[in-house]
Design an enzyme around this catalytic site. Structure first.
Site, mmCIF file in Angstrom:
data_model
loop_
_atom_site.group_PDB
_atom_site.id
_atom_site.type_symbol
_atom_site.label_atom_id
_atom_site.label_comp_id
_atom_site.label_asym_id
_atom_site.label_seq_id
_atom_site.Cartn_x
_atom_site.Cartn_y
_atom_site.Cartn_z
ATOM 1 N N HIS A 97 -4.569 2.697 -9.006
ATOM 2 C CA HIS A 97 -5.104 3.588 -7.972
ATOM 3 C C HIS A 97 -6.630 3.472 -7.896
ATOM 4 O O HIS A 97 -7.206 3.511 -6.816
ATOM 5 C CB HIS A 97 -4.684 5.034 -8.237
ATOM 6 C CG HIS A 97 -3.197 5.243 -8.158
ATOM 7 N ND1 HIS A 97 -2.442 4.746 -7.122
ATOM 8 C CD2 HIS A 97 -2.319 5.868 -8.992
ATOM 9 C CE1 HIS A 97 -1.154 5.072 -7.312
ATOM 10 N NE2 HIS A 97 -1.065 5.747 -8.448
ATOM 11 N N ASP A 136 0.189 0.369 -0.293
ATOM 12 C CA ASP A 136 1.233 0.340 -1.314
ATOM 13 C C ASP A 136 0.990 -0.799 -2.307
ATOM 14 O O ASP A 136 0.438 -1.833 -1.936
ATOM 15 C CB ASP A 136 2.596 0.169 -0.635
ATOM 16 C CG ASP A 136 3.724 0.705 -1.488
ATOM 17 O OD1 ASP A 136 3.447 1.262 -2.568
ATOM 18 O OD2 ASP A 136 4.887 0.557 -1.080
ATOM 19 N N LEU A 178 -16.358 4.675 13.655
ATOM 20 C CA LEU A 178 -14.980 4.641 13.156
ATOM 21 C C LEU A 178 -14.455 6.040 12.831
ATOM 22 O O LEU A 178 -15.111 6.811 12.145
ATOM 23 C CB LEU A 178 -14.923 3.770 11.882
ATOM 24 C CG LEU A 178 -13.604 3.770 11.104
ATOM 25 C CD1 LEU A 178 -12.519 3.021 11.882
ATOM 26 C CD2 LEU A 178 -13.790 3.136 9.726
HETATM 27 C C1 IPE Z 1 -0.100 3.453 -3.832
HETATM 28 O O1 IPE Z 1 0.788 2.576 -4.417
HETATM 29 C C2 IPE Z 1 0.531 4.596 -3.068
HETATM 30 C C3 IPE Z 1 -0.130 5.900 -3.311
HETATM 31 C C4 IPE Z 1 -1.413 6.048 -3.425
HETATM 32 C C5 IPE Z 1 0.690 7.116 -3.446
HETATM 33 P P1 IPE Z 1 2.017 2.976 -5.345
HETATM 34 O O2 IPE Z 1 1.566 3.947 -6.371
HETATM 35 O O3 IPE Z 1 3.156 3.393 -4.493
HETATM 36 O O4 IPE Z 1 2.333 1.568 -6.038
HETATM 37 P P2 IPE Z 1 3.737 0.941 -6.419
HETATM 38 O O5 IPE Z 1 4.640 1.065 -5.223
HETATM 39 O O6 IPE Z 1 4.255 1.718 -7.592
HETATM 40 O O7 IPE Z 1 3.410 -0.478 -6.757
HETATM 41 MG MG MG Z 2 4.796 2.474 -3.710
#
Ligand code: IPE
Ligand code: MG
Length: 217
Positions: free
Chosen positions: A19, A2, A113
């Site tokens: 991302h 997250d 893994l």
């Molecule tokens: C990555 O972080 C989660 C996913 C790949 C779906 P977020 O996209 O939830 O980032 P925040 O919470 O908006 O910072």
């Molecule tokens: Mg998030």
């Protein structure tokens, strides 16, 4: 995993850049787990709830999945990593699904893994699915082990350690059944900034915990 969006926002960038940076973290953390001889790593990559995000972000994430598997497959093989997925992957766009399936098939004989991607995954959906499968088989008198056997994670051990990045204090529908006795580790570090050093800190903290599984000491 997250905090990608917040990481991008802090830099004045569109969320997809977060991302992309997060994908770099995936590569590094997978390598670190190989080095540390960790047996199973499950990454919560896309939840059943994430579809409500803007189309462009969903498409971007699916595209990154495709790119990850395509680009990393050689290294996954070299590192003896066995790729798997949990969740309803039949709903993923066909390109991403095909790449993922190829990765799963081609690494199925690997013994290092186990890298398990949670994709279109939701724990309540998984539990409902398990009960429907048991009902279809006419099963009655359900045991705990039956439930475990009908989850997507059948055959995998329950997680010892659950790491949540970006400081959120919630589980968000992740492996609800499986984490009954997992140690929780929450770090404020955003996923794109999470490094091998942070992983080792989390494991060191885990090793200091006293796991009693409900027993006394
Ligand atoms: C990555 O972080 C989660 C996913 C790949 C779906 P977020 O996209 O939830 O980032 P925040 O919470 O908006 O910072
Ligand atoms: Mg998030």
């Amino acid at each position: 995993m997250d905090g990608n969006g917040r990481w991008a926002k802090k830099r004045g960038l569109p969320r997809i850049f977060g991302h992309k940076a997060g994908l770099g973290t995936v590569r590094k953390i997978v390598e670190a787990c190989v080095k540390l001889k960790i047996e199973h790593l499950t990454l919560y990559a896309f939840s059943t709830e994430n579809w409500i995000r803007p189309h462009s972000e969903v498409n971007g994430l699916m595209n990154l999945l495709k790119i990850y598997v395509r680009k990393e497959l050689k290294d996954l093989q070299k590192n003896n990593v066995r790729l798997s997925a949990i969740g309803d992957i039949s709903k993923l766009p066909s390109g991403a699904r095909a790449e993922l399936q190829k990765g799963i098939n081609e690494t199925s004989g690997n013994t290092g893994l186990g890298l398990n991607l949670a994709l279109n995954y939701g724990s309540r959906q998984e539990i409902v699915r398990a009960f429907n499968l048991m009902a279809e088989r006419g099963m009655r008198k359900i045991e705990e082990s039956d439930i475990s056997d009908f989850l997507y994670t059948a055959g995998m051990p329950d997680p010892d350690l659950l790491i949540r990045t970006s400081g959120e204090l919630r589980i968000s529908n992740f492996l609800l059944w499986q984490i009954a006795y997992s140690e929780l580790y929450i770090t404020p570090v955003l996923w794109p900034d999470f490094s091998e050093k942070h992983l080792i800190e989390a494991i060191a903290e885990y090793q200091r915990r006293d796991r009693r599984f409900g027993g006394a000491k």
